[in-house]
Scaffold this active site. Sequence first.
Site, short mmCIF file in Angstrom:
data_model
loop_
_atom_site.label_atom_id
_atom_site.label_comp_id
_atom_site.label_asym_id
_atom_site.label_seq_id
_atom_site.Cartn_x
_atom_site.Cartn_y
_atom_site.Cartn_z
CE LYS A 45 -3.45 -0.89 -0.63
NZ LYS A 45 -3.80 -1.48 -1.96
CG HIS A 107 4.15 -6.26 -1.23
ND1 HIS A 107 4.33 -4.95 -1.63
CD2 HIS A 107 2.89 -6.59 -1.65
CE1 HIS A 107 3.25 -4.54 -2.27
NE2 HIS A 107 2.36 -5.51 -2.30
CB SER A 137 -3.57 2.73 2.15
OG SER A 137 -3.77 2.22 0.87
P1 A3P Z 1 -5.14 4.83 -0.84
O1 A3P Z 1 -5.74 3.59 -0.28
O2 A3P Z 1 -4.64 5.74 0.25
O3 A3P Z 1 -6.02 5.55 -1.80
P2 A3P Z 1 -0.29 -0.21 -3.65
O4 A3P Z 1 -0.29 -0.07 -5.13
O5 A3P Z 1 1.09 -0.30 -3.07
O6 A3P Z 1 -1.20 -1.29 -3.21
O7 A3P Z 1 -0.84 1.16 -3.06
C1 A3P Z 1 -2.18 1.54 -3.21
C2 A3P Z 1 -2.32 2.97 -2.76
O8 A3P Z 1 -1.71 3.82 -3.73
C3 A3P Z 1 -3.79 3.39 -2.65
O9 A3P Z 1 -3.81 4.41 -1.65
C4 A3P Z 1 -4.01 3.95 -4.05
O10 A3P Z 1 -5.13 4.79 -4.16
C5 A3P Z 1 -2.71 4.71 -4.23
N1 A3P Z 1 -2.44 5.01 -5.65
C6 A3P Z 1 -2.42 4.16 -6.68
N2 A3P Z 1 -2.20 4.82 -7.83
C7 A3P Z 1 -2.05 6.13 -7.50
C8 A3P Z 1 -1.82 7.32 -8.25
N3 A3P Z 1 -1.71 7.30 -9.57
N4 A3P Z 1 -1.75 8.50 -7.57
C9 A3P Z 1 -1.87 8.53 -6.23
N5 A3P Z 1 -2.10 7.44 -5.47
C10 A3P Z 1 -2.19 6.24 -6.10
#
Ligand code: A3P
Length: 293
Positions: A45, A107, A137
């Site tokens: 996340k 991860h 998140s």
């Molecule tokens: P939130 O849950 O705070 O919205 P991962 O890809 O490591 O699983 O992380 C997911 C998090 O990154 C989520 O956060 C998601 O919304 C955010 N995220 C993914 N793409 C993004 C982007 N283009 N800009 C900003 N945040 C992004």
Amino acid sequence: MQQPPRPTLFDFHGVSMTKHFTDNWDNIQKFKARPDDILIATYPKAGTTWVSYILDLLYFGQTCPERQASVPLHERVPFLEISTPSQPKGKDLADQLPTTPRLIKTHLPVQFIPKSFWEQNSRIVYVARNAKDNAVSYFHFGCMNSIQPETGDWSTFLNDFMEAKMVFGSWYDHVTGWWEKKQTYPKLHYMLYEDLIEDSGREIDRLCSFLGLSPSAEEKERVTTGSNFDNMKQNKMTNFSTVKVMNHAVSPFMRKGKVGDWKNHFTVAQNEAFDEDYRRKMKNPTLQFRTEL
Ligand code: A3P
């Protein structure tokens, strides 16, 4: 659709894990990395998908437009250690990747990385996110993803986060372990989610300089725009809407994409206890995070 029971955590060489990321362990450890592989490493996340897509667009956005339209990002950038009954193993997908470079997601904490990545001197991009937003998140992700353990309520989850009872273990050890690795392994680029939110163009420039890429202004604009939150949320190839174990009605994968959403979740008392515990755990003064911009 009926989902299988949620997995439970167990101690795996000192790190909390579930079977979905340890079942294929010996094969994962034998993974044959190549010098031109790029490993995207994160605590869950922290912005893995965002940076994966930026890299995918930088390398293949122009040369393979059909791939952009038809192959979901999680197949283009396989998740090395994933091993669940419902999908191909990440290690096998990584082995079969036809691209050069191969973009591979993990991860794993630094001590679990297959040794061939170090032997081959592969490039690694690590992304870290401030602990408070990362925890929030992860909580919502736990609620919507049936291969995550039961989350409990927010207060229980936050305590578990502080006690490292999370899949992939302690956030504190993860971000610090990788930060320390960077001091001795030059091919590691350590990025912060907050920096990307603040100025994605600047961060893409830094990433390109690490990778030895020099995209034109036009290409860079295409990458920055294509990978912005709203575009990735709309894009079926990047928003995980094709993944069966995720229930986006509970919480969308592309949820908020902000710095500071923790303020909508932490009570004053939780915040104070978290800060005090954080000071005790995070001893390296060179690793600093911003919890607001
Ligand atoms: P939130 O849950 O705070 O919205 P991962 O890809 O490591 O699983 O992380 C997911 C998090 O990154 C989520 O956060 C998601 O919304 C955010 N995220 C993914 N793409 C993004 C982007 N283009 N800009 C900003 N945040 C992004």
